[in-house]
Design an enzyme around this catalytic site. Structure first.
Site, PDB file in Angstrom:
ATOM      1  N   ASP A  69     -10.201   3.133   5.555  1.00 24.65           N
ATOM      2  CA  ASP A  69      -9.007   3.099   6.608  1.00 24.65           C
ATOM      3  C   ASP A  69      -9.296   3.673   7.934  1.00 24.65           C
ATOM      4  O   ASP A  69      -9.395   5.257   7.919  1.00 24.65           O
ATOM      5  CB  ASP A  69      -7.607   3.903   5.890  1.00 24.65           C
ATOM      6  CG  ASP A  69      -6.455   4.018   6.957  1.00 24.65           C
ATOM      7  OD1 ASP A  69      -6.724   3.562   8.088  1.00 24.65           O
ATOM      8  OD2 ASP A  69      -5.520   4.139   6.470  1.00 24.65           O
ATOM      9  N   GLU A 101      -8.759   4.120  11.733  1.00 24.60           N
ATOM     10  CA  GLU A 101      -7.723   3.720  12.870  1.00 24.60           C
ATOM     11  C   GLU A 101      -7.622   5.060  13.897  1.00 24.60           C
ATOM     12  O   GLU A 101      -8.201   5.873  13.499  1.00 24.60           O
ATOM     13  CB  GLU A 101      -6.378   3.505  12.143  1.00 24.60           C
ATOM     14  CG  GLU A 101      -5.645   4.499  11.131  1.00 24.60           C
ATOM     15  CD  GLU A 101      -4.476   4.224  10.449  1.00 24.60           C
ATOM     16  OE1 GLU A 101      -3.616   4.175  11.443  1.00 24.60           O
ATOM     17  OE2 GLU A 101      -4.583   3.958   9.382  1.00 24.60           O
ATOM     18  N   ASP A 126       0.849  -1.285  -0.105  1.00 25.09           N
ATOM     19  CA  ASP A 126      -0.055  -0.171  -0.011  1.00 25.09           C
ATOM     20  C   ASP A 126       0.911   1.285   0.167  1.00 25.09           C
ATOM     21  O   ASP A 126       1.920   1.247   0.713  1.00 25.09           O
ATOM     22  CB  ASP A 126      -0.950   0.147   1.292  1.00 25.09           C
ATOM     23  CG  ASP A 126      -0.269   0.036   2.521  1.00 25.09           C
ATOM     24  OD1 ASP A 126       0.115   1.203   2.911  1.00 25.09           O
ATOM     25  OD2 ASP A 126      -0.193  -1.163   3.036  1.00 25.09           O
TER      26      ASP A 126
END
Length: 302
Positions: free
Chosen positions: A189, A191, A100
């Site tokens: 994403d 987090e 990534d």
């Protein structure tokens, strides 16, 4: 579970392949990742005013600079050396290696990564509703052109706008999907907040609602279920370990250790595993939990 999730039953037996050959390929992959992703701008001219690579990024990260695992690295650390851990080695035949990347990697030499054995890539497209990766075109199209299966990810900032607004921004700025056999569903994403309060100032129930808002909107726009990238510790702390998404959304687990470990509630297995993060300059290492055939099924919407 829908067929887009990949279970352990699809894995090929280790004994069918010579260990030395597989580990030799692994060594080439890791070496190429360290070499190629550490050299932004190696293949073509950079866009104007890109974010310069930051081996030791300032705390907190500036808006737009977050990468997949930025908050994880700050809060949970990474004691790994970048090599595939024991669990990954045991299942290496059925675990496709991927990377990534974000603006920190600049222009990537995708042909070098392809030749080393990397077969999929996820590229940061957007963050919140104001940031677009200036290197997105080179990274997203470049990985596709060498033969990789690629996808895009969105770095969520739930404190800045609604889940629906961020899903629309993502889908309209690189996070879309097409059934061409080489495009993976978009990734949320979600987090640790690299900019401040760990849970972005939201209660557990408010965070679950925000995630639901995002994934429902993304599916309405693209027809695909969002892959959710997170860590078990963050998910427990900030969603109350909600089990609401395990039956629909593939899991990308971040855990920088020798095994995947405990998964968040609702998921019986992971689809992707980010097993180490060397920071923004070098990039991150990932394994797909299945064979190449199963990765193609995920790309095709199966």
């Amino acid at each position: 579970m829908p067929s887009s999730h990949t279970s352990s039953t699809s894995r090929a037996p280790w004994r069918r392949h010579p260990r030395a050959t597989v580990l030799g390929t692994l060594a080439a992959v890791v070496s190429a990742l360290a070499l190629v992703l550490a050299l932004p701008g190696a293949t073509s001219a950079a866009p104007s005013s890109p974010q310069a690579p930051q081996p030791n990024p300032p705390q907190p990260v500036k808006p737009g600079e977050a990468w997949m695992g930025a908050g994880v690295q700050m809060h949970e650390g990474d004691s790994t050396d970048g090599s595939v851990p024991d669990e990954g080695r045991r299942n290496l035949v059925a675990s496709v290696h991927g990377v990534d990347v974000s603006s920190h990697q600049g222009n990537v030499s995708w042909s070098t990564l392809w030749n080393s054995g990397v077969r999929f890539a996820y590229v940061k497209a957007t963050e919140a509703t104001s940031y677009k990766n200036p290197y997105f075109t080179q990274q997203y199209n470049g990985s596709y052109n060498v033969g990789m299966i690629r996808g895009a990810y969105h770095f969520a900032v739930p404190s800045s706008s609604s889940g629906a607004a961020q899903a629309r921004y993502f889908a309209n700025n690189g996070g879309g999907w097409s059934k061409d056999g080489k495009t993976l569903p978009g990734v949320l994403d979600i987090e640790y907040n690299p900019y401040g309060s760990t849970c972005y100032g939201k209660s557990n129930s408010a965070m679950v609602s925000w995630v639901r808002d995002f994934v429902n909107t993304y599916k309405s726009l693209t027809g695909r279920d969002t892959v959710i990238y997170t860590t078990t510790n963050w998910w427990k702390q900030c969603t109350g370990n909600s089990g609401a998404f395990g039956s629909s959304n593939p899991l990308w687990i971040a855990r920088y250790a020798s095994s995947v470990g405990e998964l968040p509630a609702g998921w019986g297995f992971h689809t992707f595993w980010q097993y180490t993060s060397s920071g923004p300059t070098v990039g991150d290492h990932n394994l797909f939990n299945g064979s190449m055939d199963r990765l193609k099924v995920l790309a095709n919407g199966g």
